[in-house]
Each structure stands twice: as C-alpha cells, then as structure tokens.
Design a protein around this motif. Structure first.
Motif, PDB file in Angstrom:
ATOM      1  N   UNK A 146       0.837  -1.209   0.000  1.00  0.00           N
ATOM      2  CA  UNK A 146       0.000   0.000   0.000  1.00  0.00           C
ATOM      3  C   UNK A 146       0.869   1.254   0.000  1.00  0.00           C
ATOM      4  N   UNK A 149       1.353   2.124  -3.461  1.00  0.00           N
ATOM      5  CA  UNK A 149       0.159   2.786  -4.007  1.00  0.00           C
ATOM      6  C   UNK A 149       0.194   4.269  -3.626  1.00  0.00           C
ATOM      7  N   UNK A 153       0.313   7.480  -6.323  1.00  0.00           N
ATOM      8  CA  UNK A 153      -0.710   8.533  -6.366  1.00  0.00           C
ATOM      9  C   UNK A 153      -0.303   9.779  -5.580  1.00  0.00           C
ATOM     10  N   UNK A 154       0.984   9.876  -5.321  1.00  0.00           N
ATOM     11  CA  UNK A 154       1.599  11.092  -4.762  1.00  0.00           C
ATOM     12  C   UNK A 154       1.009  11.529  -3.426  1.00  0.00           C
ATOM     13  N   UNK A 155       0.776  10.562  -2.581  1.00  0.00           N
ATOM     14  CA  UNK A 155       0.340  10.887  -1.215  1.00  0.00           C
ATOM     15  C   UNK A 155       1.585  11.071  -0.363  1.00  0.00           C
ATOM     16  N   UNK A 163      -4.669   8.854   5.378  1.00  0.00           N
ATOM     17  CA  UNK A 163      -5.355   7.988   4.419  1.00  0.00           C
ATOM     18  C   UNK A 163      -4.796   6.565   4.364  1.00  0.00           C
ATOM     19  N   UNK A 164      -3.497   6.411   4.633  1.00  0.00           N
ATOM     20  CA  UNK A 164      -2.877   5.088   4.497  1.00  0.00           C
ATOM     21  C   UNK A 164      -2.422   4.501   5.826  1.00  0.00           C
ATOM     22  N   UNK A 167      -5.441   4.193   9.223  1.00  0.00           N
ATOM     23  CA  UNK A 167      -6.392   3.075   9.197  1.00  0.00           C
ATOM     24  C   UNK A 167      -5.729   1.722   9.477  1.00  0.00           C
ATOM     25  N   UNK A 168      -4.466   1.563   9.067  1.00  0.00           N
ATOM     26  CA  UNK A 168      -3.773   0.301   9.339  1.00  0.00           C
ATOM     27  C   UNK A 168      -3.363   0.193  10.804  1.00  0.00           C
TER      28      UNK A 168
ATOM     29  N   UNK B  63       2.188   8.952 -13.606  1.00  0.00           N
ATOM     30  CA  UNK B  63       1.952   7.532 -13.840  1.00  0.00           C
ATOM     31  C   UNK B  63       0.612   7.092 -13.251  1.00  0.00           C
ATOM     32  N   UNK B  67      -1.456  -2.576 -10.174  1.00  0.00           N
ATOM     33  CA  UNK B  67      -0.544  -3.610  -9.707  1.00  0.00           C
ATOM     34  C   UNK B  67      -1.148  -4.993  -9.975  1.00  0.00           C
ATOM     35  N   UNK B  71      -4.679  -4.160  -4.853  1.00  0.00           N
ATOM     36  CA  UNK B  71      -4.166  -3.195  -3.857  1.00  0.00           C
ATOM     37  C   UNK B  71      -5.143  -2.048  -3.592  1.00  0.00           C
ATOM     38  N   UNK B  73      -7.575   0.024  -1.093  1.00  0.00           N
ATOM     39  CA  UNK B  73      -7.519   0.286   0.345  1.00  0.00           C
ATOM     40  C   UNK B  73      -8.776  -0.324   0.964  1.00  0.00           C
ATOM     41  N   UNK B  75     -10.263  -0.128   3.677  1.00  0.00           N
ATOM     42  CA  UNK B  75     -11.124   0.703   4.534  1.00  0.00           C
ATOM     43  C   UNK B  75     -11.868   1.769   3.724  1.00  0.00           C
ATOM     44  N   UNK B  76     -11.654   1.795   2.425  1.00  0.00           N
ATOM     45  CA  UNK B  76     -12.380   2.751   1.577  1.00  0.00           C
ATOM     46  C   UNK B  76     -13.340   1.979   0.670  1.00  0.00           C
ATOM     47  N   UNK B  84      -9.502   8.510  -4.555  1.00  0.00           N
ATOM     48  CA  UNK B  84      -8.211   8.866  -3.949  1.00  0.00           C
ATOM     49  C   UNK B  84      -7.215   9.303  -5.042  1.00  0.00           C
ATOM     50  N   UNK B  85      -7.507   8.925  -6.303  1.00  0.00           N
ATOM     51  CA  UNK B  85      -6.623   9.326  -7.392  1.00  0.00           C
ATOM     52  C   UNK B  85      -7.201  10.474  -8.217  1.00  0.00           C
ATOM     53  N   UNK B 120      -9.023   3.454 -10.903  1.00  0.00           N
ATOM     54  CA  UNK B 120      -8.196   4.330 -10.056  1.00  0.00           C
ATOM     55  C   UNK B 120      -6.981   4.832 -10.838  1.00  0.00           C
ATOM     56  N   UNK B 124      -6.378   9.180 -12.148  1.00  0.00           N
ATOM     57  CA  UNK B 124      -5.260  10.107 -11.881  1.00  0.00           C
ATOM     58  C   UNK B 124      -4.866  10.890 -13.140  1.00  0.00           C
TER      59      UNK B 124
END
Lengths: 250, 192
Positions: A146, A149, A153-155, A163-164, A167-168, B63, B67, B71, B73, B75-76, B84-85, B120, B124
């Motif tokens: 993750x 990921x 997505x540039x977090x 967000x990542x 929650x984990x 990009x 994957x 992958x 999330x 919890x979403x 999220x993208x 997703x 982006x």
C-alpha cells in the motif's frame, strides 16, 4: 440495542446476587452487602464528596492517558520505522517496561515534589513503554504494497498518514487505548494514595485507615462504572465505526 | 517518452541489464516473459518505485499504475478508492461499477477489484499507464472484458501503456508491440 445489553446486564445482576448472598451468610463488617454500599453511595453522592473525588481522579486519568498516548505513539512509530533506532533504544525500553510503577511514582514525587505535575508524569511514564511496544508492532505491520500505491498517487506527509497509515494502525491504537485506560486508572489510585490530598485513591486510603470497606467499595465501584461507561459510550462506538469496512462487530 | 536504465540488482544478483525503451503516444507495449524474468521490476523502475543501480529514479511522467494485486484500500469503498486518485463519476459508469460504488473491497470479486484498480489508475489522468499482469487469475470472459477496456482507453486517452503478461494470445489481442525479457540479467528483445 437492548439485545446487546441483555447478557451483560444479567451477568452483572448474577454477580451482585452472589455478592449479596455471601454478605448475608458472613454477616461481617469486612464484607458489606450491596444494599449497605448503595446507602453509602447515596450519602457520599448527596454530600458532593463523591463527585469531587471522582472528578479529580478522572482529570488525572485523562491527562496522563493523553500524554502517554501521544508520546508512546510517536516513539513507537519511530522505533517501528527504523531498525537501528529500535536496536539502540531496545535496552531502554526493556528497562522502562520492567521498572516497577511504585518506583517511578516515588522518584517523581522526590524529584518534583508532591505536586499534580509529578503525579501525572509518574502515571504517564508508567504507561508510555506499553504504548511504545504496541505501536511499534503496528508500524512494523504496515503493508509495504500500500506504501507503493501511496507513492504512485503522490500521497505524502499528513495526507498519507491519515489515508494510508492511520487506518492500518487502528487495531493497535484501539488495543493501546483500551489497555491504557485500564492500566492508567489503577496507577492513578496508587499515585493519589501516596501523595495527593484528593481523588479516589486518597479516599480509599482514608477509608482503609478507618477499616471502612463500604466506603472503599463506593468509590472503587463508582470509578469502575465511569471507566465502563467510557468503554461503552466512546471506545466501542469509535471501534465499530473504524471497523465497518471489515464487517466486524467489536 | 524515453526510459533509459542501467542495470538493476537485488543483492549480488543482477536482474535486469541496461534497458532503453521509447514509448510513443497511443501505443501499447506488452512485456512478456516467465515469472521472475524482471517484468514487474522494470515496471517499478518506470513508475519511479525503484531506482536502477545508478540510483536513477524516473520522476517525470504522471503515472497511473495497476498492480498485479488490486491493492485497493480495504477501509475505503469502491468509489472512495477511485477518488483517492481523482474524480470517479464517469469512470464508475464506463467500467460498469455504478452499483458497486458503496461496496468495500472485501465485498467484490477479483475481476471487479481489477476494474476498480484500473479505474483508479485512469482517475489520476496519467501520462503513462502501467498495467502489471492485468489478466492474471481471471476467467476468459473477464479477460475479454479487461482487454476491451484497455483498447477503449487507448482510443480515448491516446496515452502510451505498458502491460506485462506471460500469455502470448493475451498480448496479441491488444494489437501491441511485444517485447520479451530474456536472459539473466534480462534484456528486452523485440518479438515482431
């Protein structure tokens, strides 16, 4: 809603009946009956003493709890992230974990005097190592897949954390909060017994010197009820909401 | 869009030899090769998730990556995973996910999870789309659906895509330029 409360209610009722039965059979001042305790509860409540001492203890618990959670989480995440830091600080952590709570309390009172700061610091210091261990394991268990990921997505920074990461960490945080609350309020009683002039621990010491087990039970059970209410009304609903995606009921 | 990597090693083993790959607009490139041949490693180099042995990491193009495992999330919800993208509304409709928006990943099938991961990647608004084994573990019907989604995306967005697979027929269905990763360290061999 009612169904979820029914079994715990019946179980508590049974426990009170067993206690009442034993008190009736023993007829001893060292085992007061539930009715005696209820009468003493009303007296203490109406005099205002109960609420005064309960709130003093409650504020200490909350202050120490927040300090321990913030510092314990930050240190735990740092150690979970860096293997070198973990290896370096591991002996410190083991030392802190094995240091008796009483010793920490005595040292804090001797260093800072019989003050509120000393009391809260002593309680927080006792809890921080446990939080560190739990949150360190949480950090180690983060899914590296993750993380990729998040990179794609540039977090970054705070957004990535909320967000990542958070929650984990939630199961570890929940475990830390639940254990923390249970441990901290017990240590707060010792701190109050040794060096404060108010709070549940202070009152227990007072009643102990008078061999008044009824008073001890009034204050102990009242605070246990508050901790139980926090568990039911705050922690469990939060956990339920946070775990909705798992389809679990805590 | 040009990618120029030196070797890529893990420990003492060099997985990839020097790779030079030029991508043009509206082109699909398929990387073929058996498991462990370095396909995913090459995709990760292109995505900037790994650096080559000279610590060069690609950071230029935006990009979108799907994957091998979806992958998502957990919890979403499906909708939140796409958002999220980027914006999700048209994608939910285009990828036939309208009714799945409020579901969590544990409540959907692998095929649907792949489509969500694909959505997703598209959300982006990428300059380059990287798809790692998008057909793995899917039945024939789902493979055909995924292939048609990829071809539609190619027509609509006109961006280059790099797709890995180990199945030649899957690659041919995409009218793609096919490369094989061969040897150790692996090098890119054009198949056409």
């Amino acid at each position: 809603m009612f169904r979820s409360f029914r079994l715990p209610f019946l179980s508590t009722l049974l426990l009170i009946m067993i206690w009442g039965g034993l008190a009736f059979l023993s007829q001893s001042r060292y085992l007061p009956s539930p009715i005696d305790v209820a009468k003493a509860f009303i007296v203490e409540l109406s005099s205002g003493a109960l609420l005064f001492h309960l709130s003093a203890t409650f504020l200490r618990v909350i202050a120490a709890f927040i300090i321990a959670l913030v510092f314990g989480t930050a240190i735990g995440l740092m150690l979970g992230r860096s293997n070198k830091a973990n290896q370096f600080f591991d002996p410190w952590l083991i030392f802190a974990l094995n240091l008796p709570a009483l010793v920490v309390i005595v040292f804090c009172y001797l260093w800072f005097g019989l003050t509120e700061v000393a009391a809260i610091t002593a309680v927080a210091l006792n809890k921080i190592p446990n939080t560190v261990i739990t949150m360190r394991e949480g950090r180690r268990a983060l899914d590296p897949m993750l993380d990729e990921v998040a990179t794609i997505y540039r977090y970054k920074g705070w957004q990535k954390f909320t967000d990542f990461t958070l929650p984990q960490l939630e199961p570890y945080l929940a475990a830390s909060i639940r254990n923390g609350l249970a441990l901290i309020w017990k240590i707060v009683l010792v701190v109050e017994l040794l060096g404060r002039s108010n709070g549940v621990g202070f009152q227990i010491n007072l009643f102990f010197s008078q061999f008044d087990l009824t008073g001890i039970l009034v204050y102990t059970l009242s605070f246990m009820a508050i901790v139980g209410l926090i568990e039911r009304l705050v922690i469990k609903p939060w956990e339920r909401r946070a775990r909705a995606w798992r389809g679990e009921t805590p | 869009m040009n990618f120029n990597f030196t070797t890529k090693s893990y420990g003492k083993e060099t997985i990839l030899g020097p790779i030079n790959l030029t991508l043009i607009k509206n082109q699909i490139i398929v990387l073929m090769g058996p498991s462990g041949s370095g396909k995913t490693t090459l995709l990760k180099l292109m995505a900037g998730l790994e650096t080559d042995d000279h610590q060069y990491a690609n950071k230029n193009p935006k990009i979108g990556m799907m994957f091998q495992e979806p992958r998502l999330l957990p919890w979403k919800t499906v909708k939140e995973n796409i958002e999220m993208a980027g914006p999700s509304n048209h994608l939910l409709k285009e990828l036939n996910l309208e009714n799945a928006g409020i579901l969590y990943p544990r409540q959907i099938s692998l095929g649907m999870a792949r489509r969500v991961a694909f959505a997703r990647a598209l959300a982006s608004k990428p300059d380059l789309l990287l798809l790692d084994e998008p057909f793995a573990s899917l039945d024939k019907e789902r493979v055909a659906l995924m292939q048609s989604l990829i071809l539609k995306t190619k027509e609509k967005l006109e961006i280059p895509m790099v797709i890995t697979t180990h199945d030649r027929s899957e690659a041919e269905a995409l009218q793609a330029k096919i490369y094989r990763l061969e040897g150790r360290p692996a090098s890119l061999i054009s198949v056409d």
